[in-house]
Scaffold this motif. Structure first.
Motif, mmCIF file in Angstrom:
data_model
loop_
_atom_site.group_PDB
_atom_site.id
_atom_site.type_symbol
_atom_site.label_atom_id
_atom_site.label_comp_id
_atom_site.label_asym_id
_atom_site.label_seq_id
_atom_site.Cartn_x
_atom_site.Cartn_y
_atom_site.Cartn_z
ATOM 1 N N PRO A 158 0.817 -1.221 0.000
ATOM 2 C CA PRO A 158 0.000 0.000 0.000
ATOM 3 C C PRO A 158 0.847 1.265 0.000
ATOM 4 C CG PRO A 158 0.152 -0.840 2.218
ATOM 5 C CD PRO A 158 0.906 -1.824 1.344
ATOM 6 N N SER A 159 2.170 1.129 0.207
ATOM 7 C CA SER A 159 3.031 2.285 0.428
ATOM 8 C C SER A 159 3.711 2.740 -0.845
ATOM 9 C CB SER A 159 4.107 1.953 1.469
ATOM 10 O OG SER A 159 3.533 1.490 2.673
ATOM 11 N N ALA A 251 -5.218 2.821 11.845
ATOM 12 C CA ALA A 251 -4.374 1.655 12.106
ATOM 13 C C ALA A 251 -3.083 1.749 11.300
ATOM 14 C CB ALA A 251 -5.127 0.374 11.748
ATOM 15 N N SER A 252 -2.035 1.110 11.800
ATOM 16 C CA SER A 252 -0.750 1.135 11.116
ATOM 17 C C SER A 252 -0.775 0.252 9.878
ATOM 18 C CB SER A 252 0.349 0.647 12.065
ATOM 19 O OG SER A 252 1.572 0.522 11.375
ATOM 20 N N PHE A 253 -0.201 0.763 8.792
ATOM 21 C CA PHE A 253 -0.068 -0.017 7.559
ATOM 22 C C PHE A 253 1.324 -0.635 7.469
ATOM 23 C CE2 PHE A 253 -3.336 1.940 4.415
ATOM 24 C CZ PHE A 253 -4.317 1.878 5.385
ATOM 25 N N SER A 254 2.130 -0.472 8.488
ATOM 26 C CA SER A 254 3.523 -0.873 8.411
ATOM 27 C C SER A 254 3.735 -2.262 8.986
ATOM 28 C CB SER A 254 4.397 0.134 9.166
ATOM 29 O OG SER A 254 4.243 1.420 8.613
ATOM 30 N N ALA A 305 -7.029 4.205 2.810
ATOM 31 C CA ALA A 305 -5.791 4.982 2.919
ATOM 32 C C ALA A 305 -5.453 5.203 4.386
ATOM 33 C CB ALA A 305 -5.945 6.328 2.217
ATOM 34 N N ASP A 306 -4.176 5.488 4.657
ATOM 35 C CA ASP A 306 -3.771 5.716 6.040
ATOM 36 C C ASP A 306 -4.106 7.142 6.453
ATOM 37 O OD1 ASP A 306 -1.640 6.894 4.435
ATOM 38 O OD2 ASP A 306 -0.600 7.139 6.346
ATOM 39 N N LEU A 307 -4.293 7.320 7.729
ATOM 40 C CA LEU A 307 -4.555 8.631 8.328
ATOM 41 C C LEU A 307 -3.428 8.897 9.332
ATOM 42 C CD1 LEU A 307 -6.904 10.791 8.383
ATOM 43 C CD2 LEU A 307 -7.671 9.674 10.460
ATOM 44 N N PRO A 308 -2.716 10.014 9.290
ATOM 45 C CA PRO A 308 -3.082 11.233 8.579
ATOM 46 C C PRO A 308 -2.257 11.524 7.324
ATOM 47 C CG PRO A 308 -1.534 11.778 10.294
ATOM 48 C CD PRO A 308 -1.690 10.280 10.317
ATOM 49 N N TYR A 310 -1.937 9.954 4.289
ATOM 50 C CA TYR A 310 -2.545 9.648 2.986
ATOM 51 C C TYR A 310 -1.516 9.175 1.964
ATOM 52 C CZ TYR A 310 -6.277 12.575 4.993
ATOM 53 O OH TYR A 310 -7.234 13.119 5.821
ATOM 54 N N THR A 311 -0.341 8.702 2.427
ATOM 55 C CA THR A 311 0.709 8.262 1.504
ATOM 56 C C THR A 311 0.691 6.759 1.276
ATOM 57 O OG1 THR A 311 2.287 8.089 3.329
ATOM 58 C CG2 THR A 311 2.229 10.179 2.100
ATOM 59 N N GLN A 312 -0.300 6.082 1.826
ATOM 60 C CA GLN A 312 -0.455 4.651 1.623
ATOM 61 C C GLN A 312 -1.901 4.383 1.231
ATOM 62 O OE1 GLN A 312 0.945 4.050 5.763
ATOM 63 N NE2 GLN A 312 2.205 2.427 4.899
ATOM 64 N N VAL A 313 -2.118 3.431 0.340
ATOM 65 C CA VAL A 313 -3.492 3.121 -0.044
ATOM 66 C C VAL A 313 -3.607 1.673 -0.498
ATOM 67 C CG1 VAL A 313 -3.233 3.843 -2.471
ATOM 68 C CG2 VAL A 313 -5.483 3.911 -1.393
#
Length: 363
Positions: A158-159, A251-254, A305-308, A310-313
């Motif tokens: 997503p990154s 939530a974390s996308f990492s 998408a991630d908050l805040p 918005y660089t991952q989707v």
């Protein structure tokens, strides 16, 4: 004595039968006509993606690398969002005038005064002919912004950016063609007076063909998606029937779990929504120009998408064509990928160096 011959007319029943027959013929022919029109539109969609693939190949021939995942650092930092890969591809689609209209010293943020004229431009090669909607996102620009149906692949992630920060992808084997790293060190200007911008400052490290070890025929480059219909970014413009508005998650996308969308996005019950997916092709937020292979084609749940930042989707490839999506690959081919493709295979087609073995009969 002359005899007058009476002409016999149609009876009411006969007239009704004729009308019924004509109605049946129209009912039989109309789907065939519509099917033929959609076949033509789908062929044009394939052609658009072929032209994009050819443009990417010409870019590579010129620079010995593929189109960078993000544009140059804007030295006039009032606005800081960078140009997207789609915008950088414009000169190789015979759109040099459209490209030249952008001021690369300034950011490509929505409403940036230096970019307003350029941001109104619609590039026909970026619009699927099966998308009959003409709504433009106009919250910050009365003329409406340039929209797109074609997106750049973020691979099996997503990154956008590779790295170890919380909004970056730590596993490079998941990366696609447009995931990127940034150069470090140096300063934005080469002189104290700040009149000579340093074009190498925080520059994107582009992908070379030699890095696509999974094979160019097995690595996705571009695909299509349904774009938002929002005009003024209001709650009333959320379309619940189509999952084309992007939900956000705190939530974390990492880390190891980044490959799957967070549960709160999948439920469709999260806070902020991004209503401008596919409404600003030139802007390097992933919701505006990118898709990921982390979710299947025509995903049945919400994009996320991630908050805040918005660089991952987790943004699905979606299409207006029944049963699947068109995908352009790094070898220049365009293939129709069915919705029924297995998720592991779809993810393997996204990564450029994941080491997966993908056979043609698996999709």
């Amino acid at each position: 004595m002359s005899r007058t011959r009476r002409l016999r007319g149609f009876t009411l029943i006969e007239l009704l039968v004729v009308i019924a027959i004509i109605a049946v013929l129209i009912a039989l022919l109309l789907p065939a006509v519509q099917s033929a029109r959609e076949a033509a539109r789908r062929a044009q969609c394939v052609n658009n993606l072929k032209q994009m693939g050819l443009a990417a190949a010409n870019f590579e021939s010129t620079y010995s690398n593929l189109v960078p995942g993000i544009g140059p650092y804007p030295t006039a930092t009032t606005y800081t969002t960078r140009m997207s890969s789609l915008a950088m591809l414009l000169p190789y689609l015979e759109q040099s005038a459209a490209y030249s209209a952008f001021n690369l010293q300034h950011g490509i943020d929505t409403g940036a005064p230096a970019q307003l004229t350029a941001s109104y431009q619609i590039v026909s090669a970026y619009v699927c002919p099966s998308d009959g909607e003409t709504a433009k996102f106009s919250q910050y620009a009365p003329g409406g912004l340039g929209y797109n149906n074609y997106m750049c692949s973020l691979g099996n992630s997503p990154s956008q950016q590779l790295g170890t920060a919380t909004n970056q992808e730590p596993d490079s084997s998941r990366a696609g063609v447009f995931n990127y790293r940034l150069k470090t060190g140096g300063s934005a200007f080469l002189d104290a007076a700040k009149t000579m911008p340093n074009t190498d400052y925080l520059a994107c490290v582009p992908v070379k063909l030699s890095e696509i070890t999974d094979g160019t025929s097995n690595t996705a480059l571009f695909s299509e998606t349904k774009r938002s219909r929002a005009v003024q970014n209001t709650t009333a413009e959320i379309l619940f029937a189509d999952k084309i508005n992007v939900y956000t998650s705190a939530a974390s996308f990492s880390g190891a779990t980044a490959i799957d969308p967070p549960a709160d996005c999948a439920s469709g019950a999260t806070q902020t929504r991004i209503r401008y997916r596919g409404q600003m092709y030139y802007r390097s937020l992933p919701s505006t120009y990118a898709y990921s292979h982390t979710v299947p084609p025509n995903y049945k749940l919400w994009d996320c998408a991630d908050l805040p930042t918005y660089t991952q989707v987790h943004g699905a490839a979606r299409s207006y064509h029944s049963g699947g999506v068109n995908v352009a690959f790094c070898d220049g081919s365009v293939r129709f990928i069915k919705d029924s493709i297995s998720l592991p295979t779809w993810r393997a087609l996204g990564s450029k160096a994941g080491g997966e073995i993908v056979s043609a009969d698996s999709y």
